[in-house]
Design a protein around this motif. Structure first.
Motif, PDB file in Angstrom:
ATOM      1  N   ASP A   1       0.856  -1.171   0.000  1.00  0.00           N
ATOM      2  CA  ASP A   1       0.000   0.000   0.000  1.00  0.00           C
ATOM      3  C   ASP A   1       0.907   1.241   0.000  1.00  0.00           C
ATOM      4  OD1 ASP A   1      -3.087   0.025   0.440  1.00  0.00           O
ATOM      5  OD2 ASP A   1      -2.373   1.830   1.468  1.00  0.00           O
ATOM      6  N   ILE A   2       0.285   2.436   0.030  1.00  0.00           N
ATOM      7  CA  ILE A   2       1.093   3.642   0.183  1.00  0.00           C
ATOM      8  C   ILE A   2       1.124   4.007   1.668  1.00  0.00           C
ATOM      9  CG2 ILE A   2       1.361   6.076  -0.462  1.00  0.00           C
ATOM     10  CD1 ILE A   2       1.672   4.126  -2.821  1.00  0.00           C
ATOM     11  N   GLY A   3       2.303   4.162   2.184  1.00  0.00           N
ATOM     12  CA  GLY A   3       2.528   4.444   3.595  1.00  0.00           C
ATOM     13  C   GLY A   3       3.991   4.187   3.847  1.00  0.00           C
ATOM     14  N   CYS A   4       4.438   4.318   5.100  1.00  0.00           N
ATOM     15  CA  CYS A   4       5.874   4.111   5.358  1.00  0.00           C
ATOM     16  C   CYS A   4       6.319   2.707   4.962  1.00  0.00           C
ATOM     17  CB  CYS A   4       6.185   4.377   6.824  1.00  0.00           C
ATOM     18  SG  CYS A   4       6.338   6.151   7.142  1.00  0.00           S
ATOM     19  N   HIS A   5       5.489   1.712   5.276  1.00  0.00           N
ATOM     20  CA  HIS A   5       5.864   0.344   4.905  1.00  0.00           C
ATOM     21  C   HIS A   5       6.064   0.242   3.389  1.00  0.00           C
ATOM     22  CE1 HIS A   5       1.624   0.566   4.078  1.00  0.00           C
ATOM     23  NE2 HIS A   5       1.881  -0.302   3.147  1.00  0.00           N
ATOM     24  N   GLY A   6       5.293   1.028   2.643  1.00  0.00           N
ATOM     25  CA  GLY A   6       5.340   0.988   1.177  1.00  0.00           C
ATOM     26  C   GLY A   6       6.675   1.478   0.644  1.00  0.00           C
TER      27      GLY A   6
ATOM     28  N   GLY B   1      -0.269  -3.454   4.408  1.00  0.00           N
ATOM     29  CA  GLY B   1      -1.063  -2.225   4.494  1.00  0.00           C
ATOM     30  C   GLY B   1      -0.981  -1.627   5.877  1.00  0.00           C
ATOM     31  N   GLY B   2      -0.985  -0.312   5.962  1.00  0.00           N
ATOM     32  CA  GLY B   2      -0.947   0.363   7.264  1.00  0.00           C
ATOM     33  C   GLY B   2      -2.335   0.457   7.875  1.00  0.00           C
ATOM     34  N   ASP B   3      -2.411   1.043   9.062  1.00  0.00           N
ATOM     35  CA  ASP B   3      -3.713   1.206   9.709  1.00  0.00           C
ATOM     36  C   ASP B   3      -4.526   2.288   9.013  1.00  0.00           C
ATOM     37  OD1 ASP B   3      -1.311   2.180  10.958  1.00  0.00           O
ATOM     38  OD2 ASP B   3      -2.547   3.292  12.373  1.00  0.00           O
ATOM     39  N   GLY B   4      -3.854   3.275   8.411  1.00  0.00           N
ATOM     40  CA  GLY B   4      -4.591   4.295   7.660  1.00  0.00           C
ATOM     41  C   GLY B   4      -5.222   3.686   6.425  1.00  0.00           C
ATOM     42  N   GLY B   5      -4.395   3.065   5.597  1.00  0.00           N
ATOM     43  CA  GLY B   5      -4.872   2.491   4.337  1.00  0.00           C
ATOM     44  C   GLY B   5      -5.901   1.401   4.546  1.00  0.00           C
TER      45      GLY B   5
ATOM     46  N   SER C   1      -9.146   2.827   7.182  1.00  0.00           N
ATOM     47  CA  SER C   1      -9.906   4.015   6.778  1.00  0.00           C
ATOM     48  C   SER C   1     -10.135   4.023   5.269  1.00  0.00           C
ATOM     49  CB  SER C   1      -9.181   5.289   7.216  1.00  0.00           C
ATOM     50  OG  SER C   1      -9.164   5.363   8.626  1.00  0.00           O
ATOM     51  N   GLU C   2      -9.079   4.338   4.532  1.00  0.00           N
ATOM     52  CA  GLU C   2      -9.245   4.532   3.086  1.00  0.00           C
ATOM     53  C   GLU C   2      -9.877   3.318   2.389  1.00  0.00           C
ATOM     54  OE1 GLU C   2      -8.190   7.456   1.671  1.00  0.00           O
ATOM     55  OE2 GLU C   2      -8.351   7.046  -0.448  1.00  0.00           O
ATOM     56  N   GLY C   3      -9.466   2.118   2.786  1.00  0.00           N
ATOM     57  CA  GLY C   3      -9.930   0.947   2.017  1.00  0.00           C
ATOM     58  C   GLY C   3     -10.567  -0.124   2.873  1.00  0.00           C
TER      59      GLY C   3
ATOM     60  N   SER D   1      -0.403   2.696  14.659  1.00  0.00           N
ATOM     61  CA  SER D   1      -1.293   3.622  15.362  1.00  0.00           C
ATOM     62  C   SER D   1      -1.193   5.074  14.913  1.00  0.00           C
ATOM     63  CB  SER D   1      -1.061   3.552  16.875  1.00  0.00           C
ATOM     64  OG  SER D   1      -1.316   2.249  17.327  1.00  0.00           O
ATOM     65  N   ASN D   2      -0.804   5.275  13.672  1.00  0.00           N
ATOM     66  CA  ASN D   2      -0.857   6.646  13.127  1.00  0.00           C
ATOM     67  C   ASN D   2      -0.609   6.624  11.624  1.00  0.00           C
ATOM     68  OD1 ASN D   2       2.004   8.143  12.391  1.00  0.00           O
ATOM     69  ND2 ASN D   2       2.289   6.353  13.709  1.00  0.00           N
ATOM     70  N   TYR D   3      -0.843   7.772  10.998  1.00  0.00           N
ATOM     71  CA  TYR D   3      -0.489   7.949   9.589  1.00  0.00           C
ATOM     72  C   TYR D   3       0.931   8.486   9.574  1.00  0.00           C
ATOM     73  CZ  TYR D   3      -5.470   7.945   8.111  1.00  0.00           C
ATOM     74  OH  TYR D   3      -6.772   7.634   7.857  1.00  0.00           O
TER      75      TYR D   3
ATOM     76  N   THR E   1     -10.941   6.380 -11.589  1.00  0.00           N
ATOM     77  CA  THR E   1      -9.952   7.180 -12.329  1.00  0.00           C
ATOM     78  C   THR E   1      -8.583   7.207 -11.655  1.00  0.00           C
ATOM     79  OG1 THR E   1     -10.864   9.163 -11.308  1.00  0.00           O
ATOM     80  CG2 THR E   1     -11.616   8.638 -13.519  1.00  0.00           C
ATOM     81  N   GLU E   2      -8.529   7.155 -10.328  1.00  0.00           N
ATOM     82  CA  GLU E   2      -7.220   7.145  -9.668  1.00  0.00           C
ATOM     83  C   GLU E   2      -6.431   5.903 -10.114  1.00  0.00           C
ATOM     84  OE1 GLU E   2      -7.131   6.375  -5.500  1.00  0.00           O
ATOM     85  OE2 GLU E   2      -5.261   7.455  -5.175  1.00  0.00           O
ATOM     86  N   SER E   3      -7.152   4.805 -10.261  1.00  0.00           N
ATOM     87  CA  SER E   3      -6.500   3.559 -10.673  1.00  0.00           C
ATOM     88  C   SER E   3      -6.061   3.617 -12.132  1.00  0.00           C
ATOM     89  CB  SER E   3      -7.446   2.373 -10.477  1.00  0.00           C
ATOM     90  OG  SER E   3      -7.824   2.281  -9.128  1.00  0.00           O
TER      91      SER E   3
END
Ligand code: TPP
Lengths: 300, 576
Positions: free
Chosen positions: A59-64, A102-106, A109-111, A133-135, B281-283
């Motif tokens: 995902d997008i995040g620090c791990h990414g 995936g992070g806790d944000g991704g 929340s987002e997905g 525990s944070n973005y 669209t983002e994808s």
């Protein structure tokens, strides 16, 4: 780690080495991601997985930002969407070992819808939930797992909404495999990742991940004091859902880590497909022109 | 070309659709060419619907705004549609209390309509049937008026209701009884001597079959009108095709799974309408930077917002072209009828894999859900082109081949599991093996590499096609289903001595303009025909070439262009 596993690691050091990357790592010092990355390479080695049969999805995040730090086929997509992307890979080629991060944000929340339906659909994906525990990548906004009252970027007076516990959510969804582990314990992570890799279905592994930069109260010491390996409790039965729910949610004094719940009865997604029972090939092996004469009859 | 049209009107959910399909298939089996058009609201029962069948002894691809024969299946339908009957046309109905419908009486007199009536409910009940069977009585009566042999119609009814033998028996009795009617209005319709080799199919099913033919093995989608029947068709045929069909939890999932599957080496695509595509669209943009092949079908319906879910338009060309943030290689194709839908999905898959770009295939409700007779689909016409490195060549690969900077913008692609040579597929900016980079020089080169594909595709894509006469009195440019009405108009006006031609775009982005400029220079009066308010294709062409259209025929009320409407436009515009 047992002598046995150390021996295997030594014996397979070339395999371990094949996953090593020359890229410069960009995480903060003390970040939990170092240990996670290490444990994962160990798990691949101990499971004797060839580099070519592994697909790592981020995902997008620090791990990414570790997506180019293990030498293997990796795919680093969009924020919040990694589970769906990984499910696409896994359904197209169930012969691959698909690991998603995936992070806790991704994830929460987002997905969050993807998480719910991936558990329901039971795609063959090992999902590593980096719960710090944070973005972090967006510099420390609260996530849905940040403790109440914690001042954060965008919550200057402290978080004022109750956090959610990822495992409460996951265990409410009739999952096939749920584990919790801790980024400060590489051996424990290695074991959990190995178990997850061997699960035929969606394996959810929550990693309690330290973030020394933005999650200042949940330090390595804080976690080390609280985590208790369920393996030490011989009464613990990971096939007992009620017991699992209790361990998942009662985290005030102690936090149970280990294989929390396992339901081997649940069928993997591909095995559920009514029209692909007994099909040995993967969809990726079947791409060729197909005769349409029979289909056209309906329209003659 | 002699056109005939029959319009069935009634309540949604009252058997109108199956009656229409029986009628269309029976006419096809007699040897006619067919075009159907359905108008219906976005609800399951109640509300008003129509099913129009236009047919001819020659290929026919459009509808007229009026009908020669109106079949009113209820009072509301009769009242509301009677004025859509051509002057001197025929009204068929079974409504007992028609004497009390003043509107009907008035229109019949004014428009000199002939009326054929049977007490349909009474007859159906006399055979132990119910209200739904009145449809069979109206069909039988129609058939008598058309003076066609009953057998092809009977066969269709049998086919349709084979699973309900008890009801079928009553249906057939109703059909026969009505067919025996006497003193019905006279009508002479010319019939083909030989039956042409056609199939009667809609665009969505054609896309499904095209996908199956092209080796699509995984399909992921979320239902949305008018794209939903691609999903349901591929599901209905999955035992035959073996395809993995997944209804995803939303459009974002559908497109992400499609990307994951294409990355892994399957052939996959997804389908939706404008609103669902907005979510994707983002994808689409991510597929652009990851150079991941992706095919998305947009079956257009009018927006904005939920808009008109069950109606048609060509409103999403700009959406498709400009979808997704950033600049990157992308292709936009359109289909115009079921045959082209069958072909274009195959081309879309090839383009996506060959150039490693997202491809958007535009369809329209008018194409997606309307059945048309088209030539039987030919197999093995379009080779499967995957652009994959395979076999021995895999051994020679380096990780940096994956996104290597090339003149064409296209680099090698291979799939995980096929070799040890891994690469990073990265939606962060990256260098040739996919490793993340933020260096100015590399970032700039990589950005440009992806855009070079636009030039490559532009030079390799087919030109738009000219249909019709040289030295035309009036000319048109358009895309999508506009081709259908234009072909009908060109043919019809030829016999009237008016010369019309039409430049048709199947490949919309990157946009080729040479042929357009040539067309403009050769013809004296070039107009635009487009199913949207802005004249979106027209605007792009005008901006790129500085050629200005003489006039624009635009439509954005949810209906497709009617044959007679285009004729009127030509009448008003051609000798200006
Ligand atoms: C659609 C979208 N929204 C927002 C962002 C910005 N963004 C990047 S990472 C991130 C959150 C990171 O938090 P988490 O998922 O917990 O991962 P961590 O960095 O903590 O590992 C956000 C909001 C984005 N990249 N894409």
């Amino acid at each position: 780690m047992t002598n046995n596993t150390i021996e295997t690691l030594q014996k397979n050091k070339d395999l371990y080495g094949s996953y090593e990357s020359k890229e410069v790592i960009t995480w903060c010092s003390g970040c939990g991601n170092y240990g996670i990355q290490n444990a994962l390479k160990r798990a691949f080695t101990l499971e004797n997985l060839d580099q070519k049969d592994v697909v790592l999805c981020y995902d997008i995040g620090c791990h990414g930002n570790g997506s180019d730090k293990i030498d293997a086929f990796t795919i680093h997509g969009l924020h919040g969407r990694v589970i769906s992307l990984a499910a696409g890979v896994a359904t197209a080629n169930p012969k691959l070992n698909v690991i998603a991060h995936g992070g806790d944000g991704g994830t929460l929340s987002e997905g969050v819808n993807h998480l719910i339906h991936a558990i329901r659909s039971n795609y063959k994906v090992l999902f590593l939930h980096h719960n710090n525990s944070n973005y972090a990548l967006t510099t420390g906004q609260p996530s849905s797992t940040t403790p109440l009252g914690q001042p954060m970027n965008s919550a200057p007076d402290g978080v004022y909404i109750d956090p959610l516990n990822p495992l409460d959510l996951v265990l409410s969804l009739n999952p096939g495999f749920v584990a919790r582990t801790f980024s400060g314990d590489i051996n424990h992570m290695t074991e959990m990742f190995r178990k997850g890799l061997n699960h035929n279905g969606f394996a959810f592994v929550e990693i309690l991940q330290v973030c020394p930069t933005y999650s200042r109260t949940l330090t390595k010491e804080w976690y080390t004091e609280r985590v208790r390996d369920l393996a030490e409790n011989s009464d613990y039965d990971p096939t007992n859902l009620e017991q699992a729910k209790k361990v998942a949610s009662e985290i005030e004094k102690e936090i149970g880590i280990g294989l929390i719940y396992h339901n081997p009865e649940r069928k993997e997604f591909t095995d559920l497909l009514p029209n692909r029972q007994g099909v040995e090939t993967a969809p990726v092996e079947e791409v060729k022109r197909m005769n349409i004469q029979n289909l056209l009859k309906e329209f003659e | 070309m002699k056109r005939n049209s029959i319009k069935l009107v009634g309540q949604s959910g009252s058997g109108l659709l199956s009656t229409g399909e029986i009628l269309a298939n029976a006419l096809k089996n007699i040897g006619f060419y067919i075009n159907t058009d359905r108008e219906f609201p976005s609800l399951i029962k109640g509300g008003h619907s129509s099913f129009q069948v236009d047919f001819s002894t020659e290929p026919i691809r459009s509808s007229t705004s009026y009908a020669d024969i109106l079949i009113g299946m209820d009072e509301h339908g009769l009242k509301n549609y009677v004025d859509k009957t051509r002057k001197g046309g025929i009204v068929i109905h079974g409504f007992e209390r028609h004497e009390k419908v003043m509107k009907l009486k008035k229109s019949v007199e004014e428009r000199e309509l002939k009326v054929a009536y049977l007490p349909a409910r009474e007859i159906a009940e006399s055979f132990g049937g119910n209200v739904l069977m009145t449809n069979m009585i109206l069909l039988g009566l129609l058939w008598k008026i058309l003076d066609f042999p009953l057998e092809p119609l009977e066969e269709e009814v049998k086919k349709r209701f084979a699973s309900k033998p008890a009801l079928l028996e009553i249906d057939l009795k109703c059909l026969h009884k009505a067919y025996e009617s006497e003193d019905t209005p006279d009508l002479k319709i010319e019939v083909n001597k030989e039956k042409p080799e056609t199939i009667l199919i809609n665009g969505n099913y054609a896309i499904g079959i095209g996908g199956i033919q092209a080796g699509v093995r995984t399909f992921y989608a979320y239902p949305m009108s008018p794209a939903s029947s691609i999903l349901s068709y591929l599901a209905a045929t999955y035992h035959e095709s073996g395809m993995l069909v997944k209804q995803a939890e939303d459009e974002i999932t559908a497109v992400q799974m499609t990307m994951g599957a294409m990355y892994a080496g399957s052939r996959a695509f997804t389908a939706t309408s404008g609103g669902g595509f907005d979510l994707m669209t983002e994808s689409v943009s991510a597929a652009g930077i990851m150079e991941c092949p992706l095919v998305v079908v947009i079956a257009q319906r009018p927006g904005p917002g939920t808009g008109l879910p069950t109606w048609t338009c060509q409103g999403d060309l700009n959406l498709a072209i400009h979808a997704g943030h950033g600049e990157y290689g992308k292709a936009v194709l359109a289909c115009s009828d079921p045959y082209s839908a069958y072909e274009q999905i195959q081309h879309a898959l090839n383009i996506a894999e060959k150039y490693q770009v997202p491809v958007i295939l535009l369809s329209e409700k008018e194409i997606a859900e309307s059945m048309q007779t088209v030539p039987r689909f030919k197999e093995d016409q379009i080779p499967i082109e995957r652009g994959l490195t395979q076999g021995k060549d895999l051994e020679e690969l380096k990780s940096t081949d994956r996104y290597a900077i090339t003149d064409s913008g296209v680099s090698k692609r291979w799939i995980p599991g096929s070799t040890k040579t891994y690469f990073y597929s990265n939606s962060d900016e990256h260098w040739e093996d996919g490793v993340l980079t933020e260096e100015a020089d590399k970032a700039g080169q990589m950005y440009e590499k992806r855009l070079k594909k636009m030039e490559t595709m532009l030079s390799e894509f087919p030109d738009p096609i000219v249909y019709g006469e040289e030295d035309a009195d009036i000319s048109f440019v358009g895309w999508g289903s506009s081709k259908n009405v234009m072909l009908d108009v060109i043919e019809y006006l030829k016999s009237e001595g008016v010369k019309v031609n039409y430049l048709h775009y199947d490949y919309l982005w990157p946009l080729k303009t040479e042929k357009f400029v040539e067309f403009f220079d050769k013809n004296k009066r070039v107009c635009l025909i487009e199913g949207n308010h802005g004249g979106q294709l027209g605007q792009l062409l005008e901006d790129k070439t500085n050629k200005l259209f003489a006039s624009k025929l635009l439509k954005f009320d949810g209906r497709a262009f009617f044959f007679d409407e285009v004729l009127e436009f030509i009448k008003a515009n051609h000798d200006k």
